[in-house]
Design a protein around this motif. Sequence first.
Motif, PDB file in Angstrom:
ATOM      1  N   PHE A 102      42.452  55.983  60.187  1.00 56.77           N
ATOM      2  CA  PHE A 102      43.479  56.225  59.171  1.00 56.77           C
ATOM      3  C   PHE A 102      44.773  56.632  59.863  1.00 56.77           C
ATOM      4  CE2 PHE A 102      40.054  55.969  56.337  1.00 56.77           C
ATOM      5  CZ  PHE A 102      40.478  56.072  55.016  1.00 56.77           C
ATOM      6  N   ASP A 103      45.895  56.294  59.243  1.00 54.62           N
ATOM      7  CA  ASP A 103      47.193  56.683  59.782  1.00 54.62           C
ATOM      8  C   ASP A 103      47.431  58.173  59.609  1.00 54.62           C
ATOM      9  OD1 ASP A 103      47.826  54.133  60.586  1.00 54.62           O
ATOM     10  OD2 ASP A 103      48.959  53.645  58.759  1.00 54.62           O
ATOM     11  N   TYR A 104      48.222  58.710  60.513  1.00 50.01           N
ATOM     12  CA  TYR A 104      48.638  60.121  60.436  1.00 50.01           C
ATOM     13  C   TYR A 104      49.402  60.387  59.146  1.00 50.01           C
ATOM     14  CZ  TYR A 104      51.726  64.102  61.528  1.00 50.01           C
ATOM     15  OH  TYR A 104      52.441  65.273  61.484  1.00 50.01           O
ATOM     16  N   TYR A 105      50.380  59.528  58.841  1.00 49.34           N
ATOM     17  CA  TYR A 105      51.132  59.693  57.597  1.00 49.34           C
ATOM     18  C   TYR A 105      50.272  59.260  56.415  1.00 49.34           C
ATOM     19  CZ  TYR A 105      55.425  60.634  60.162  1.00 49.34           C
ATOM     20  OH  TYR A 105      56.376  61.210  60.965  1.00 49.34           O
ATOM     21  N   GLY A 106      50.186  60.129  55.442  1.00 45.68           N
ATOM     22  CA  GLY A 106      49.375  59.859  54.261  1.00 45.68           C
ATOM     23  C   GLY A 106      48.180  60.774  54.186  1.00 45.68           C
ATOM     24  N   LEU A 107      47.504  60.990  55.336  1.00 45.35           N
ATOM     25  CA  LEU A 107      46.303  61.828  55.324  1.00 45.35           C
ATOM     26  C   LEU A 107      46.539  63.191  55.973  1.00 45.35           C
ATOM     27  CD1 LEU A 107      43.394  62.034  54.443  1.00 45.35           C
ATOM     28  CD2 LEU A 107      42.694  61.013  56.618  1.00 45.35           C
TER      29      LEU A 107
END
Length: 305
Positions: A274-279
Amino acid sequence: MYNRLILSALAILISIFLMACSTATTQQPQPQTPAITASSNNQKIAKRVVSLSSLATDIIYQLDKTKLVGIAGNSLFKNEPGFKDIPRVSEGQTPPSLEKIVALKPDLVIGIEGFSTQVIQKLQELKIPTLLTQLKTWDSLENLTQKLGDLIGANPEPLLTRYKSFLPEKQEQNISTLVLVSNQPILTPNKSSWAGSLLEKFQLKNVAAELQGKSPFGGYVTLSAEKVLDVNPDTIIVINPPQATSNKEILESFSKEAFWQKLKATQNNRVYIFDYYGLVNPGSINAIEKTCQQLKKRFICSNLI
């Protein structure tokens, strides 16, 4: 490659630290003096807003983009044409320029607790209205959107309705999940973090939810290899840092750890990137939506139960 992964991990840790510098118990955005009156009968509407928070920037842009006169530079908006002509008051991790902010003649400046504090204090001395924000829960996302709508005189309901579409319908989940932000040290979010709140919204069992530790990053704990083997989750989410390191490199860095191949999730091929941005960092509305779509795809629609 190894050095690049170390630098990427350090960048994530620094970013988490910047988000966590403020008092951990402050969950909701709080107006700073001089305050803007939020009363429906006597409310001063902000018409020139400078936002130092990427998420607040996106929210205001969605609510009423004409009110946005300055923003902090962020990779999330680098290739977005709608943000191209909005003046930048900072770039990357560079502190915001007080001179650039003041030159824009704002009647509201929005910052992030623990990151924008110094410049916000100087703006308060200049009698410029400010708002410091902190986002750790889904409720705080909704509250921030409502608050910003009130401050700029915009209707937040369409955006709040859009948020609801990101989430799954209520259903019981029993999928134990471990989020790994880095492997040196092994860092994972507990329930007092944005990531922890999002997992809860998807009824996923965060195996680190109740863990506490000595990590300097609020809402995050460091784990030993033995502890990871002990919790042995059904699934693992590995975070890809903002520097866009390839998924292959990220997985290779973890696969070198002695415990990795002993885990149930690894053996069953239930490790997801998963991406850093968002989670980890909400980042923007689109980043949150993308993460929610990925959570639905991986955990709701794939019959993992």
